[in-house]
Design a protein around this motif. Structure first.
Motif, PDB file in Angstrom:
ATOM      1  N   UNK A 271       0.773  -1.140   0.006  1.00  0.00           N
ATOM      2  CA  UNK A 271       0.150  -0.255  -0.109  1.00  0.00           C
ATOM      3  C   UNK A 271       0.652   1.622   0.314  1.00  0.00           C
ATOM      4  N   UNK A 272       1.532   1.043  -1.161  1.00  0.00           N
ATOM      5  CA  UNK A 272       2.952   2.482  -0.643  1.00  0.00           C
ATOM      6  C   UNK A 272       2.445   4.071  -0.717  1.00  0.00           C
ATOM      7  N   UNK A 273       1.007   4.205  -1.325  1.00  0.00           N
ATOM      8  CA  UNK A 273       1.064   5.401  -1.539  1.00  0.00           C
ATOM      9  C   UNK A 273       0.450   6.086  -0.197  1.00  0.00           C
TER      10      UNK A 273
ATOM     11  N   UNK B 237       8.950   3.541  -0.906  1.00  0.00           N
ATOM     12  CA  UNK B 237       7.082   3.714  -0.554  1.00  0.00           C
ATOM     13  C   UNK B 237       7.514   4.365  -2.006  1.00  0.00           C
ATOM     14  N   UNK B 238       7.990   5.042  -2.513  1.00  0.00           N
ATOM     15  CA  UNK B 238       8.262   6.133  -3.628  1.00  0.00           C
ATOM     16  C   UNK B 238       8.472   5.854  -4.677  1.00  0.00           C
ATOM     17  N   UNK B 239       9.042   4.504  -5.080  1.00  0.00           N
ATOM     18  CA  UNK B 239       9.868   3.968  -6.303  1.00  0.00           C
ATOM     19  C   UNK B 239       8.853   2.990  -6.170  1.00  0.00           C
ATOM     20  N   UNK B 240       8.024   1.999  -5.829  1.00  0.00           N
ATOM     21  CA  UNK B 240       7.151   1.343  -7.070  1.00  0.00           C
ATOM     22  C   UNK B 240       5.536   1.885  -6.733  1.00  0.00           C
ATOM     23  N   UNK B 241       5.646   3.612  -6.818  1.00  0.00           N
ATOM     24  CA  UNK B 241       4.389   3.929  -6.585  1.00  0.00           C
ATOM     25  C   UNK B 241       4.855   4.904  -7.601  1.00  0.00           C
ATOM     26  N   UNK B 242       5.668   4.839  -8.832  1.00  0.00           N
ATOM     27  CA  UNK B 242       6.622   5.053  -9.922  1.00  0.00           C
ATOM     28  C   UNK B 242       6.572   6.866  -8.957  1.00  0.00           C
ATOM     29  N   UNK B 243       6.867   7.270  -8.781  1.00  0.00           N
ATOM     30  CA  UNK B 243       6.897   8.642  -7.508  1.00  0.00           C
ATOM     31  C   UNK B 243       8.584   9.377  -7.645  1.00  0.00           C
TER      32      UNK B 243
ATOM     33  N   UNK C 197       3.057  -6.176 -14.801  1.00  0.00           N
ATOM     34  CA  UNK C 197       3.371  -6.914 -13.033  1.00  0.00           C
ATOM     35  C   UNK C 197       4.076  -5.752 -12.162  1.00  0.00           C
ATOM     36  N   UNK C 198       4.785  -4.806 -12.101  1.00  0.00           N
ATOM     37  CA  UNK C 198       5.047  -3.876 -11.522  1.00  0.00           C
ATOM     38  C   UNK C 198       3.585  -2.843 -11.225  1.00  0.00           C
ATOM     39  N   UNK C 199       3.003  -2.524 -12.090  1.00  0.00           N
ATOM     40  CA  UNK C 199       1.329  -1.590 -11.537  1.00  0.00           C
ATOM     41  C   UNK C 199       0.315  -2.785 -10.900  1.00  0.00           C
ATOM     42  N   UNK C 200       0.586  -4.068 -10.807  1.00  0.00           N
ATOM     43  CA  UNK C 200      -0.704  -4.552  -9.934  1.00  0.00           C
ATOM     44  C   UNK C 200       0.558  -4.374  -8.816  1.00  0.00           C
ATOM     45  N   UNK C 201       1.883  -5.132  -8.608  1.00  0.00           N
ATOM     46  CA  UNK C 201       2.005  -4.663  -7.363  1.00  0.00           C
ATOM     47  C   UNK C 201       2.008  -3.568  -6.582  1.00  0.00           C
TER      48      UNK C 201
ATOM     49  N   UNK D  86      11.116  -3.948  -7.093  1.00  0.00           N
ATOM     50  CA  UNK D  86      10.805  -2.101  -7.705  1.00  0.00           C
ATOM     51  C   UNK D  86      11.703  -1.702  -7.365  1.00  0.00           C
ATOM     52  N   UNK D  87      12.780  -1.680  -5.918  1.00  0.00           N
ATOM     53  CA  UNK D  87      13.207  -0.887  -6.000  1.00  0.00           C
ATOM     54  C   UNK D  87      14.481  -0.613  -6.852  1.00  0.00           C
ATOM     55  N   UNK D  88      15.047  -1.209  -7.265  1.00  0.00           N
ATOM     56  CA  UNK D  88      16.526  -1.632  -8.198  1.00  0.00           C
ATOM     57  C   UNK D  88      15.883  -1.915  -9.759  1.00  0.00           C
ATOM     58  N   UNK D  89      14.811  -1.870  -9.715  1.00  0.00           N
ATOM     59  CA  UNK D  89      14.432  -2.013 -11.515  1.00  0.00           C
ATOM     60  C   UNK D  89      14.484  -1.337 -12.290  1.00  0.00           C
TER      61      UNK D  89
END
Length: 369
Positions: free
Chosen positions: A150-152, A185-191, A318-322, A366-369
């Motif tokens: 729940x990244x946001x 948390x911001x990285x997998x949220x794509x921020x 997969x990244x968006x689903x995560x 995702x943090x290092x993808x």
């Protein structure tokens, strides 16, 4: 500061005063001198005053548990804090005990138990402005939300934590490294811009403070935020500093991220060495969650050839689903049909050997993808 701390802890009259001693031992923890903090706790445990007083004993349990948690022994810390809360300590200590217990449970992967602790103590939802130890509760909730994908919500809690600390004129990341944690948390949220800004600010503050733990934690966050040619050397330096600091929980995470990054960059031997090291540190800490995570990554790498690696499209989905997007939201974001998204996700689950999207939080870094 060190001289004042030694004076307080070395003076019988001052050492008997609980608040002064509490602050002195916390200062040792903030400076990263875990061995000295542990020694002082052991000394206090043999002090007749601290043995007789319920409040003194509760404070000592909190200090011992925090020392173990910062040393990477989240399993024992969680047991100590759980037993402390079961004794119905005063409200002034309960909130801090809850926050540190949640943090410990998240470290060992017991996310449902951590959420239950927050619910039982009425700390899972909106907090009052005058909530005791509000910043620690927010940081613990941020860690839990990150672990649950729940990244946001994690970002919101960490940013609120930062606002509370700024209002208290506390910028030292040794107290709570909220910017580094928010970065993850911001990285997998794509921020990505937020992640980079937070991590760079944290590194400046950490270098100003100067403790290996703080600098190593901040370097880890900067490395995964940049995702460029500087990431590997920065992570290598983070690993070295965290090892020196004895910060085994952060060391395990940094080794894991470094190993995954090297695997993605086709350095299989280097990646395997770091993942094996992460497994060894986690096992030494009796942290089955992180040990299993490292060993799963090793097993996946061993069993996969090029044919079973995710395609670019599968990785994006997969990244968006995560990150918590529904199949329909993913379809709209990538201009695909929902059925196409479902097809690709099924392939992702098969290739990664998992049963559903919740497990993506654990197996995909995702943090290092």
């Amino acid at each position: 500061m060190a001289t004042e701390t030694d004076w307080i802890l070395g003076t019988d009259t001052l050492r008997s005063e609980a608040h002064s001693t509490w602050l002195a031992v916390l200062t040792l923890l903030y400076t990263g001198d875990l061995a000295a903090a542990r020694a002082q706790c052991e000394r206090l445990a043999g002090d007749p005053l601290w043995a007789r007083s319920d409040r003194h004993r509760d404070l000592l349990t909190l200090l011992l548990a925090r020392t173990r948690l910062l040393s990477g022994d989240a399993f024992r810390a969680s047991n100590m804090l759980g037993a402390l809360l079961a004794r119905r300590v005063t409200r002034s200590l309960t909130c801090l005990a809850v926050a540190w217990l949640v943090e410990a449970l998240v470290q060992i992967g017991e996310l449902e138990n951590a959420h239950g602790v927050l619910l039982e103590n009425g700390l899972a939802d909106r907090l009052d402005v005058d909530q005791p130890d509000r910043m620690h509760i927010l940081a613990a909730r941020g860690a839990l939300h990150t672990g649950m994908g729940q990244f946001q919500r994690a970002i919101d809690d960490y940013m609120d934590c930062g606002r509370v600390l700024r209002a208290l004129n506390v910028s030292n990341p040794a107290v709570i490294p909220w910017r580094s944690k928010a970065t993850l948390a911001a990285l997998p949220a794509r921020r990505y811009d937020l992640a980079l800004a937070l991590s760079e600010d944290e590194l400046i503050a950490a270098r100003r403070w100067g403790s290996p733990r703080s600098i190593g934690t901040a370097l880890h966050a900067v490395a995964v935020s940049r995702g460029d040619e500087t990431s590997v050397p920065l992570l290598d330096e983070a690993v070295r500093l965290l090892d020196v600091a004895g910060a085994r929980a952060e060391l395990t995470h940094a080794l894991y991220d470094l190993g995954m990054l090297l695997l993605r960059r086709k350095d299989v031997p280097g990646g395997r060495v770091r993942l094996e090291a992460a497994d060894a540190v986690a096992r030494n800490c009796r942290n089955a969650f992180w040990s299993e995570r490292a060993r799963s990554a090793l097993a996946l790498q061993s069993s996969c050839d090029e044919a079973c690696l995710l395609t670019r499209q599968q990785d994006r989905i997969a990244q968006l689903a995560r990150a918590g997007y529904s199949n329909r939201q993913i379809a709209e974001a990538l201009f695909l049909t929902v059925r196409t998204v479902e097809f690709h996700l099924s392939s992702v689950y098969r290739k990664l050997g998992i049963s559903g999207r919740r497990q993506l939080v654990t197996v995909m870094n995702t943090s290092v993808s």
